[in-house]
Design an enzyme around this catalytic site. Structure first.
Site, short mmCIF file in Angstrom:
data_model
loop_
_atom_site.label_atom_id
_atom_site.label_comp_id
_atom_site.label_asym_id
_atom_site.label_seq_id
_atom_site.Cartn_x
_atom_site.Cartn_y
_atom_site.Cartn_z
CB THR A 174 -14.52 81.38 -21.02
OG1 THR A 174 -13.16 81.04 -21.36
CG2 THR A 174 -14.49 82.38 -19.87
N GLY A 175 -13.66 78.37 -20.20
CA GLY A 175 -12.86 77.55 -19.29
C GLY A 175 -12.78 76.12 -19.77
NE ARG A 180 -12.35 70.11 -25.96
CZ ARG A 180 -12.56 71.35 -25.56
NH1 ARG A 180 -12.51 72.35 -26.39
NH2 ARG A 180 -12.86 71.59 -24.30
CB VAL A 181 -17.42 69.68 -29.74
CG1 VAL A 181 -18.42 70.79 -29.46
CG2 VAL A 181 -17.26 69.47 -31.25
N GLY A 182 -16.12 71.52 -27.21
CA GLY A 182 -16.26 71.89 -25.80
C GLY A 182 -17.65 72.37 -25.46
CG ASP A 183 -17.88 75.26 -22.34
OD1 ASP A 183 -16.79 75.21 -22.96
OD2 ASP A 183 -18.18 76.21 -21.61
CB THR A 188 -13.36 81.10 -25.18
OG1 THR A 188 -12.80 79.84 -25.55
CG2 THR A 188 -14.85 81.08 -25.44
N GLY A 238 -13.96 73.16 -20.95
CA GLY A 238 -15.26 72.86 -21.53
C GLY A 238 -15.86 71.54 -21.06
N1 ASP Z 1 -14.57 76.57 -23.05
C1 ASP Z 1 -13.81 76.47 -24.26
C2 ASP Z 1 -13.76 75.04 -24.69
O1 ASP Z 1 -13.72 74.16 -23.83
C3 ASP Z 1 -12.40 76.95 -24.12
C4 ASP Z 1 -12.21 78.20 -23.29
O2 ASP Z 1 -13.15 78.85 -22.91
O3 ASP Z 1 -11.05 78.53 -23.04
O4 ASP Z 1 -13.71 74.77 -25.87
#
Ligand code: ASP
Length: 304
Positions: free
Chosen positions: A224-225, A201-204, A173, A227
């Site tokens: 990032t990480g 799916r939707v993350g953060d 990301t 989510g």
């Molecule tokens: N945070 C992002 C998500 O969960 C993915 C990522 O940062 O690797 O969609």
């Protein structure tokens, strides 16, 4: 390389600096599976250059973070824009958000999620913020909005190579935070989601207060990480609340990473305080990160 002293979390790698504005910081994702370090550094450096040019041309913090993120979306090196990874259904579904202030001083935020064709999701997010009649547009509605504001339509297959689970890009990301010469803060984040995520799916990343945040006169954040854990922790807003209650940015960051860990997640974040304090932290195997001021430029893949 830890002037803030040792972290309360033994696994949190943290850099803290106080630098003079203008300032920009970028990330290219936290986790495992980045591409070659030289390629990642070159992508970060190009993003810093794009953001720095905007900042020094007087374009303001919001345009600077958007310029930096566009550079990373276009690179194909990161999991965003042209490098987005496909879902298990083989679709490309991108998310992005921005938060900051427009040239007229209006404080804005906006995002799009599960978008299928804009090559630059962050531009769609900026237009949602400018339009101001929605905070977050999803799916077909976001795609239609992007078309209505004139964003270029690209074949979704060209965003990834089109093979489920076989992204042409490396992981990561992308995000940026900036503090411009007149003290305005901005943040932007853009992602192709988690590798192998289910369609829908939707993350953060597009959720203000979770993966993206900029509270004027306080702090700008791009995360990032994992989510789901960042959303459950209310990561970015938790930091903002702690800073507002008087906590130093470093301590607020540690507490928020602890909250993410309690939800079983890990990741990284770039943070800029209104006073020029930069914090870059992660508890992942690696994080692509960079920052630039008049005195310091760093663009690196930090592996533990
Ligand atoms: N945070 C992002 C998500 O969960 C993915 C990522 O940062 O690797 O969609």
């Amino acid at each position: 390389m830890n002037p803030a002293g040792s972290s309360a979390r033994s696994d949190l790698r943290l850099v803290a600096r106080r630098l003079s504005p203008p300032l920009i910081a970028v990330h290219g994702g936290a986790g495992a599976g980045h591409g070659p370090a030289e390629l990642v550094s070159a992508g970060l450096r190009a993003a810093l250059d794009a953001g720095w040019s905007a900042l020094t041309a007087g374009s303001g913090a919001l345009d600077a973070v958007v310029a930096a993120v566009v550079a990373m979306e276009d690179s194909g090196t990161f999991n965003a824009g042209r490098g987005a990874v496909p879902t298990t259904a083989g679709t490309v579904e991108t998310d992005a958000a921005v938060m900051g202030a427009l040239p007229d001083g209006r404080v804005v935020s906006g995002g799009g999620c599960a978008m299928t064709w804009p090559a630059n999701p962050v531009l769609a997010a900026r237009e949602v913020a400018r339009a101001g009649d929605a905070l977050l547009l999803a799916g077909a509605g976001a795609d239609r909005f992007a078309e209505s504001v004139g964003l270029v339509r690209v074949d979704p297959g060209s965003l990834t190579g089109g093979q489920p689970g076989q992204a042409v890009s490396s992981a990561g990301t992308v995000g940026a935070v900036a503090l411009d010469g007149v003290g305005v803060l901005a943040a932007a984040t853009s992602t192709g989601g988690r590798r192998g995520q289910p369609s829908g799916r939707v993350g953060d990343s597009p959720i203000v207060g979770a993966g993206t945040w900029a509270e004027q006169a306080r702090v700008a954040i791009s995360a990032t990480g994992d989510g789901e854990a960042f959303v459950r922790a209310g990561f970015a807003h938790l930091i903002d609340w702690s800073v507002g209650a008087g906590a130093p940015l470093v301590e607020a960051s540690r507490a928020a990473f602890d909250a993410v860990a309690r939800w079983g997640g890990s990741g990284g974040a770039i943070l800029l305080g209104a006073d020029g304090e930069l914090v870059v932290a992660h508890d992942a195997p690696a994080m692509a990160r960079g920052w630039r001021s008049t005195t310091e430029t760093v663009a690196e893949l930090d592996r533990r």
